[in-house]
Scaffold this motif. Structure first.
Motif, PDB file in Angstrom:
ATOM      1  N   THR A   9       0.898  -1.350   0.014  1.00  0.00           N
ATOM      2  CA  THR A   9      -0.079  -0.074   0.013  1.00  0.00           C
ATOM      3  C   THR A   9       0.941   1.115   0.006  1.00  0.00           C
ATOM      4  O   THR A   9       0.410   2.191  -0.737  1.00  0.00           O
ATOM      5  CB  THR A   9      -0.731   0.144   1.148  1.00  0.00           C
ATOM      6  OG1 THR A   9      -0.581  -0.872   2.030  1.00  0.00           O
ATOM      7  CG2 THR A   9      -2.379   0.114   0.725  1.00  0.00           C
ATOM      8  N   LEU A  10       1.924   1.157   0.774  1.00  0.00           N
ATOM      9  CA  LEU A  10       2.761   2.353   0.830  1.00  0.00           C
ATOM     10  C   LEU A  10       3.210   2.663  -0.333  1.00  0.00           C
ATOM     11  O   LEU A  10       3.378   3.657  -1.046  1.00  0.00           O
ATOM     12  CB  LEU A  10       4.022   2.101   1.757  1.00  0.00           C
ATOM     13  CG  LEU A  10       4.769   3.340   2.174  1.00  0.00           C
ATOM     14  CD1 LEU A  10       3.981   3.976   3.281  1.00  0.00           C
ATOM     15  CD2 LEU A  10       5.997   2.943   2.926  1.00  0.00           C
ATOM     16  N   ARG A  11       3.709   1.507  -1.209  1.00  0.00           N
ATOM     17  CA  ARG A  11       4.349   1.883  -2.499  1.00  0.00           C
ATOM     18  C   ARG A  11       2.950   2.498  -3.474  1.00  0.00           C
ATOM     19  O   ARG A  11       3.609   3.105  -4.361  1.00  0.00           O
ATOM     20  CB  ARG A  11       4.915   0.597  -3.025  1.00  0.00           C
ATOM     21  CG  ARG A  11       5.834   0.722  -4.345  1.00  0.00           C
ATOM     22  CD  ARG A  11       6.755  -0.388  -4.489  1.00  0.00           C
ATOM     23  NE  ARG A  11       5.849  -1.662  -5.004  1.00  0.00           N
ATOM     24  CZ  ARG A  11       6.370  -2.784  -4.977  1.00  0.00           C
ATOM     25  NH1 ARG A  11       7.448  -3.117  -4.266  1.00  0.00           N
ATOM     26  NH2 ARG A  11       5.569  -3.661  -5.578  1.00  0.00           N
ATOM     27  N   LEU A  15       2.847   5.823  -2.686  1.00  0.00           N
ATOM     28  CA  LEU A  15       4.105   6.563  -3.450  1.00  0.00           C
ATOM     29  C   LEU A  15       3.853   6.740  -4.802  1.00  0.00           C
ATOM     30  O   LEU A  15       4.017   7.812  -5.514  1.00  0.00           O
ATOM     31  CB  LEU A  15       5.150   5.865  -3.215  1.00  0.00           C
ATOM     32  CG  LEU A  15       6.312   6.655  -3.073  1.00  0.00           C
ATOM     33  CD1 LEU A  15       6.343   7.698  -1.626  1.00  0.00           C
ATOM     34  CD2 LEU A  15       7.803   5.787  -3.071  1.00  0.00           C
ATOM     35  N   VAL A  16       3.320   5.937  -5.444  1.00  0.00           N
ATOM     36  CA  VAL A  16       3.139   5.849  -6.941  1.00  0.00           C
ATOM     37  C   VAL A  16       2.418   6.912  -7.448  1.00  0.00           C
ATOM     38  O   VAL A  16       2.570   7.837  -8.230  1.00  0.00           O
ATOM     39  CB  VAL A  16       2.934   4.608  -7.645  1.00  0.00           C
ATOM     40  CG1 VAL A  16       2.432   4.639  -8.951  1.00  0.00           C
ATOM     41  CG2 VAL A  16       4.014   3.479  -7.408  1.00  0.00           C
ATOM     42  N   THR A  24       5.383   0.825 -15.699  1.00  0.00           N
ATOM     43  CA  THR A  24       5.254  -0.829 -15.958  1.00  0.00           C
ATOM     44  C   THR A  24       4.395  -1.268 -14.838  1.00  0.00           C
ATOM     45  O   THR A  24       3.988  -2.653 -14.637  1.00  0.00           O
ATOM     46  CB  THR A  24       6.500  -1.651 -15.925  1.00  0.00           C
ATOM     47  OG1 THR A  24       7.436  -1.423 -14.817  1.00  0.00           O
ATOM     48  CG2 THR A  24       7.349  -1.360 -16.876  1.00  0.00           C
ATOM     49  N   LEU A  25       4.363  -0.718 -13.625  1.00  0.00           N
ATOM     50  CA  LEU A  25       3.404  -1.047 -12.592  1.00  0.00           C
ATOM     51  C   LEU A  25       2.035  -0.839 -13.109  1.00  0.00           C
ATOM     52  O   LEU A  25       1.516  -0.225 -13.905  1.00  0.00           O
ATOM     53  CB  LEU A  25       3.713  -0.481 -11.433  1.00  0.00           C
ATOM     54  CG  LEU A  25       5.061  -0.448 -10.814  1.00  0.00           C
ATOM     55  CD1 LEU A  25       5.184   0.605  -9.345  1.00  0.00           C
ATOM     56  CD2 LEU A  25       5.466  -1.853 -10.281  1.00  0.00           C
ATOM     57  N   GLU A  26       1.328  -2.041 -12.564  1.00  0.00           N
ATOM     58  CA  GLU A  26      -0.293  -1.970 -12.636  1.00  0.00           C
ATOM     59  C   GLU A  26      -0.832  -1.188 -11.568  1.00  0.00           C
ATOM     60  O   GLU A  26      -0.581  -1.418 -10.415  1.00  0.00           O
ATOM     61  CB  GLU A  26      -0.656  -3.217 -12.654  1.00  0.00           C
ATOM     62  CG  GLU A  26      -0.519  -4.229 -13.992  1.00  0.00           C
ATOM     63  CD  GLU A  26      -0.926  -3.436 -15.283  1.00  0.00           C
ATOM     64  OE1 GLU A  26      -2.073  -2.819 -15.285  1.00  0.00           O
ATOM     65  OE2 GLU A  26      -0.269  -3.446 -16.239  1.00  0.00           O
ATOM     66  N   PHE A  27      -1.428  -0.072 -11.991  1.00  0.00           N
ATOM     67  CA  PHE A  27      -2.303   0.363 -10.913  1.00  0.00           C
ATOM     68  C   PHE A  27      -3.674   1.238 -11.596  1.00  0.00           C
ATOM     69  O   PHE A  27      -3.689   1.553 -12.913  1.00  0.00           O
ATOM     70  CB  PHE A  27      -1.536   1.537 -10.153  1.00  0.00           C
ATOM     71  CG  PHE A  27      -0.900   2.576 -10.856  1.00  0.00           C
ATOM     72  CD1 PHE A  27      -1.566   3.934 -11.119  1.00  0.00           C
ATOM     73  CD2 PHE A  27       0.283   2.514 -11.277  1.00  0.00           C
ATOM     74  CE1 PHE A  27      -0.724   4.710 -11.883  1.00  0.00           C
ATOM     75  CE2 PHE A  27       1.145   3.456 -12.355  1.00  0.00           C
ATOM     76  CZ  PHE A  27       0.377   4.403 -12.258  1.00  0.00           C
ATOM     77  N   ARG A  28      -4.421   1.262 -10.880  1.00  0.00           N
ATOM     78  CA  ARG A  28      -5.827   2.255 -11.843  1.00  0.00           C
ATOM     79  C   ARG A  28      -5.453   3.592 -12.228  1.00  0.00           C
ATOM     80  O   ARG A  28      -4.802   4.359 -11.372  1.00  0.00           O
ATOM     81  CB  ARG A  28      -6.979   2.467 -10.619  1.00  0.00           C
ATOM     82  CG  ARG A  28      -7.819   0.719 -10.553  1.00  0.00           C
ATOM     83  CD  ARG A  28      -8.554   1.038  -9.410  1.00  0.00           C
ATOM     84  NE  ARG A  28      -9.647   2.071  -9.425  1.00  0.00           N
ATOM     85  CZ  ARG A  28     -11.085   1.468  -9.995  1.00  0.00           C
ATOM     86  NH1 ARG A  28     -11.123   0.100  -9.984  1.00  0.00           N
ATOM     87  NH2 ARG A  28     -11.814   2.328 -10.222  1.00  0.00           N
TER      88      ARG A  28
END
Lengths: 56, 274, 474, 289
Positions: free
Chosen positions: B5-7, B10-11, D93-97
């Protein structure tokens, strides 16, 4: 007795020769012309160009 | 779990920061385009509640910017059509056949794309004038090939190289002509690459300024050059300049929005090596 | 929705008012003269100054309606206008049929034979309206003649670059008292540069004290040709350095070769100019002629030298100007002796700027273009034209009631132009104007940016000007 | 076979012809002009002067300064944009909404005309109407690109970063999406951390793409014109007078056609040599992998 350290065709050689010729002329005008006329550079680089085209 | 979650937080934080940095100037442009001259000069309020449509109305309906817009559309589209069709042909030749000195040719075309455009303004002015190509749309369409064509060939090369040779060999054996192969085999398979190329070409042509500023005057003037015309004796008209900038931005953004995915697919530059 | 409809109505009204016909003395003559050229398209280019805008928006459509000659008139920024017209002239492409000839570039055009001699046109009664009346033009037309007196362009704009100030501030008793207490003399329009400097300091400090945006000086100090023009046109002449510091007989600029460009007085003036920037708004180094007027219009400056063609909108346009009714104009301050020089005709105190319409040598529709040029210069339209664009090129215009009424609004500018116009002068006869300007721009902007000292800049500049002159064969 | 050969040249002919007409003829023309003293306002006209224009060029301090400035600009821009682009591409490259939306936002600057971007930043940075100087002044920082050469220079760098980092991100994303999967799986088995994976697998695999992007960015920053022209026009003084701007000013203002042709030729020469060196470097490093 190759000058260039890689394989080259005719165009490459002419290209490299002309590039060097132009660079030498410019540097000559900037630094050397006080002592030696530009003709020396022209003759020298032309000679080099021919040599380069022949030997590769 | 917590680390994850922290990451994620941050993202998101980083993304929002970057997005804000990207969007703020564009937002500001909109804001200025909605302000009257007095508002513009009365201190930078960040929020705008009213909308001064005259900034849009005047340039496009009373001045010649409407015509500039049409010119830009014609020139960019014409150039795209020309560049893409020529590039597909040339790239196919580069990719499939041993053209003598092809690497030299390829290198030389690339250098045309890379040279500062300022280098070409003196000769082009004199040559275009002599040939009567100055201030014509066709002249601009041809001229923009100087940087778009090499770029298109470069982009397409990777795409066409990646299409297996066996496919067109098989088509030849089936009795297809060269153009038959191009049309039936290469075009469908290279479609994403061609899309990307077309879009980028279009955007580059649409965005070009220096040549257009020097080589056009009335008939073929483009919208980008119109921007520089706002800097006048009677004061830079910030509001109208912003309005034209906004309009100038719209088609390009629409294109990018539609074709974003394709662009990523096509931007591989896989085969710089030749 | 209601708002939008309202806006549209306003827009239509504005559009409508622009196409109301102005007065035409004898429409039949125009129709007859234009008969052979019906359907011809003439192209022109000009800088987007108020007069050019007026021609595009008012004069050209009316001309089209009356004569059937189509006018494609392009107005663009100053740089663009020059680039395009010079390239057209030089290559003889014949794109333009009439062009904007600014007063300072005329010598370059004449030296290259780029313009059409208009005197034969004026004498040809078939294409020249009977009451065109060349003698009615102010002395400004003399700048567009060659040595033999042939006319090459017809002026349509003419204005001064002179001193402008905020009357309301200068007349405020509180401010007057504060000024007197500080400097020991009355606050008034400055006649010397020392007074000007004091006033500039005073208002900048006053603005700081009161926490309002008010400054005492304005300049066009951007790295742009305008900074060179400002020095050459306004600052140096008023300090006694004329003709760009160049000796026009020897065509040299340095003191050793007879010029004045790197003389002590010129250096002093440049140092003053650079020093004074601290009393101008913080953005002054990004200002061209555009912003100086805009900033004055926004009410941020108490005094300064600006191009007074802007007075029209400064004094009338409420959407853009916050200083309506608060403007005063006067002659610029001068160094000792300069005013006497100017009165004796040996020097000048500032710039009489303006432009004219000329016909390129390569034009293919010279007669039609000539008709349009006359149309813009016709007597009966001049007062209206002056109202739209603050310019006067005909003597008769000064007498018009409309002008008299405007004069009051503009702080007496037209009277100043009429009575003291002779103290100002156009640019000197330098055919190599453009490359020279580039050199001046380079060194003056270096000095303004603090890269070199003003003294060093002028020494280098004078040297380079001499070299350029030699190279160009002068 | 011979028929094929004819066809190949048939395919190439239109491109070659067009590129000859608009790419070679102008170069020959400037080669010719560079041997003349040719100023439009000269009283003596076109005078043959041989190699003299180049003699003047190598001693022209203004030109050399603009060249040095332009190269500094190139190094700074590329040095910031590439690492930044690589990081952002990796992030994506990370998956996120909301990734798609973010990516679209990122792509916006790429589609904008450089001249629009210039005018946009003028609106932002203008000391009178711009919010940035206004709020910085409230913080006690005097920010004025018309006065402070350093600030002006770094503002142009900032604008370039704003404009072109998205391009770098895009090419890197394209490159990342084309990477093979096995090395990553192997690394996962070995228990490598993210940084190690990035450092020892992603970067080496991405090297050709990185080099190509670098190549394009170097050449593009070298030819920068529009944004800077609109933003500072080369000022204050000569702080942002990069080569393109220097050349355009020379051509348009002074109409010094002979000398500016020599300068054009020199810039073209420099471009070609730089291109050639970079291309050779790229292909040799590709052969090595």
């Amino acid at each position: 007795m190759r000058i260039l350290p890689f394989r080259s065709n005719l165009w490459d050689r002419i290209f490299i020769g002309v590039v060097i010729m132009f660079a030498v002329h410019l540097l000559w005008v900037r630094f050397v012309e006080k002592f030696l006329p530009l003709t020396v550079a022209t003759v020298g680089t032309l000679f080099f160009l021919v040599l380069l085209v022949i030997t590769g | 779990m917590q680390r994850k979650t922290l990451r994620l937080v941050l993202v998101y934080l980083v993304c929002i920061l970057i997005a804000a940095f990207t969007l703020f100037p564009i937002y500001w442009m909109f804001v200025v385009s909605a302000r009257t001259k007095l508002e513009v000069f009365s201190g930078p309020k960040l929020i705008q509640t009213s909308f001064y449509a005259f900034n849009y109305y005047r340039p496009f309906f009373r001045d010649i910017y409407g015509r500039y817009l049409v010119n830009s559309l014609i020139i960019a589209s014409g150039n795209t059509l020309l560049v893409v069709s020529l590039a597909v042909l040339a790239t196919y030749a580069f990719s499939r056949f041993r053209v003598p000195g092809s690497s030299n040719l390829f290198f030389w075309t690339i250098t045309n794309r890379m040279a500062p455009p300022a280098v070409f303004i003196v000769p082009f002015f004199l040559i275009f004038t002599r040939l009567g190509l100055r201030d014509t749309r066709i002249g601009m369409i041809l001229l923009y090939c100087i940087f778009n064509l090499p770029f298109a060939i470069w982009l397409l090369k990777g795409m066409i190289d990646s299409i297996p040779r066996e496919l067109d060999e098989a088509a030849y054996i089936d009795g297809c002509s060269l153009f038959g192969v191009l049309w039936n085999v290469i075009l469908p398979l290279a479609k994403p690459g061609i899309m990307t190329t077309a879009i980028l070409t279009w955007i580059f042509a649409w965005n070009e300024y220096l040549f257009a500023a020097i080589l056009t005057s009335v008939n073929a003037r483009t919208i980008t050059t119109g921007l520089a015309e706002f800097v006048t004796v009677i004061g830079t008209n910030w509001g109208e300049m912003a309005a034209v900038s906004v309009v100038c931005l719209i088609p390009a953004v629409v294109f990018i929005g539609i074709a974003q995915r394709h662009i990523i697919a096509g931007l591989t530059f896989g085969a710089v090596k030749d | 929705m209601k708002k939008l409809v309202g806006l549209l109505v306003v827009a239509l009204l504005v559009l409508g008012s622009a196409v109301v016909f102005a007065e035409v003395a004898n429409p039949e003559w125009w129709q007859k003269a234009a008969e052979p050229y019906k359907g011809v398209v003439i192209k022109g280019i000009s800088e987007s100054t108020p007069p050019s805008k007026a021609m595009v928006e008012v004069a050209a459509p009316e001309f089209e309606k009356l004569t059937g000659i189509k006018v494609q008139f392009e107005v663009t920024s100053w740089d663009e206008m020059y680039n395009k017209s010079i390239q057209d002239l030089q290559t003889g492409a014949g794109i333009y049929d009439f062009i904007y000839v600014e007063q300072d570039i005329i010598y370059a055009y004449l030296a290259q034979n780029w313009l059409t001699n208009l005197t034969p046109f004026i004498q040809n009664s078939a294409i020249t309206e009977p009451n065109f009346d060349v003698d009615d033009f102010t002395s400004f037309i003399n700048y567009f003649k060659d040595e033999k007196g042939n006319i090459y362009a017809i002026p349509f704009e003419a204005f001064l670059k002179s001193y402008i100030y905020r009357k309301d501030l200068f007349e405020d008793p509180e401010i007057q008292a504060a000024f007197k207490a500080k400097y020991g003399y009355d606050l008034a329009v400055p006649t010397t540069w020392e007074q000007y400097t004091d006033i500039a300091k005073f208002f900048t400090e006053y603005g700081k004290e009161k926490g309002i945006e008010l400054y005492g000086h304005i300049a066009q100090a951007k790295t742009h040709p305008c900074v060179a023009y400002e020095m050459c046109e306004s600052i140096w002449p008023a300090w006694g350095i004329y003709n760009w510091g160049i000796n026009l007989e020897k065509m040299r600029a340095s003191v050793e070769n007879g010029g004045t460009l790197n003389s002590d007085q010129a250096k002093k003036a440049l140092r003053w100019y650079v020093d004074m920037l601290q009393y101008a708004p913080p953005g002054v180094r990004t200002y061209t002629w555009d912003e100086t007027a805009a900033v004055f219009g926004a009410g941020k400056v108490a005094q300064g030298l600006i191009y007074l063609e802007n007075l029209g909108w400064l004094a009338q346009d409420e959407t853009r100007s916050a200083v309506i009714g608060k403007i005063g104009v006067a002659l610029p301050p001068t160094a000792p002796g300069v005013m006497d020089d100017a009165k004796a005709g040996k020097g000048y105190i500032g710039y009489y700027d303006g432009g004219a319409l000329g016909i390129p040598h390569s034009s293919k529709n010279k007669e039609a273009a000539w008709l349009f040029i006359q149309w813009c210069a016709r007597k009966e339209w001049q007062p209206e034209f002056a109202r739209l664009a603050t310019r006067v090129v005909r003597k008769s215009t000064f007498e018009d009631p409309l002008i008299k009424e405007l004069d009051a609004k503009m702080g007496g500018y037209f009277t100043l132009l009429k009575d003291y116009g002779y103290l100002f002068a156009g640019a000197p006869a330098l055919p190599m104007h453009r490359p020279l300007n580039e050199l001046y721009l380079k060194w003056i902007s270096k000095a303004v940016a603090g890269e070199v000292s003003p003294e060093e800049a002028l020494d280098n500049l004078a040297k380079e000007v001499d070299e350029l002159m030699q190279e160009l064969g002068y | 076979m011979r028929e094929r050969k004819a066809q190949v040249w048939g395919l190439l002919a239109p491109t070659l012809f067009l590129m000859f007409a608009i790419g070679v003829v102008p170069v020959i023309y400037i080669l010719y002009l560079s041997a003349f003293k040719y100023n439009v306002f000269s009283r003596v006209g076109m005078v043959y002067t041989g190699f003299n224009n180049f003699r003047k060029l190598v001693f022209d301090t203004d030109f050399l300064k603009s060249l040095r400035l332009g190269l500094t600009f190139v190094v700074l821009c590329c040095g910031i944009e590439l690492p930044l682009g690589l990081l952002i591409a990796n992030l994506l490259t990370l998956e996120f909404r909301g990734k798609g939306l973010f990516r679209t936002i990122m792509t916006l600057p790429l589609a904008m005309a450089p001249i629009t971007i210039g005018s946009m930043w003028v609106l932002l940075m203008n000391p009178d109407i711009g919010p940035i100087p206004f709020y910085l002044r409230k913080l006690g920082i005097e920010y004025n690109i018309g006065v402070n050469p350093t600030q002006a220079f770094f503002t142009t760098v900032l604008v370039d970063i704003w404009h072109w980092t998205p391009f770098v991100v895009l090419t890197f994303m394209a490159g990342l999406s084309a990477l093979p999967k096995q090395p990553y799986e192997a690394a996962l088995v070995d228990g490598a951390n993210r940084w190690q994976v990035f450092r020892y697998i992603t970067v080496p695999l991405l090297k050709p793409v990185i080099l190509t992007t670098l190549f394009i960015r170097i050449m593009d920053t070298f030819r920068v014109f529009d944004e800077v022209w609109m933003l500072t026009s080369g000022g204050p003084g000569t702080a942002t007078r990069y080569v393109s701007i220097h050349l355009v000013r020379l051509v348009l203002q002074s109409m010094e056609y002979g000398y500016s042709s020599a300068m054009s030729l020199f810039l073209l020469y420099l471009t070609i040599v730089m291109c050639w060196l970079l291309m050779t470097f790229i292909s040799s490093s590709q052969e090595a992998t």
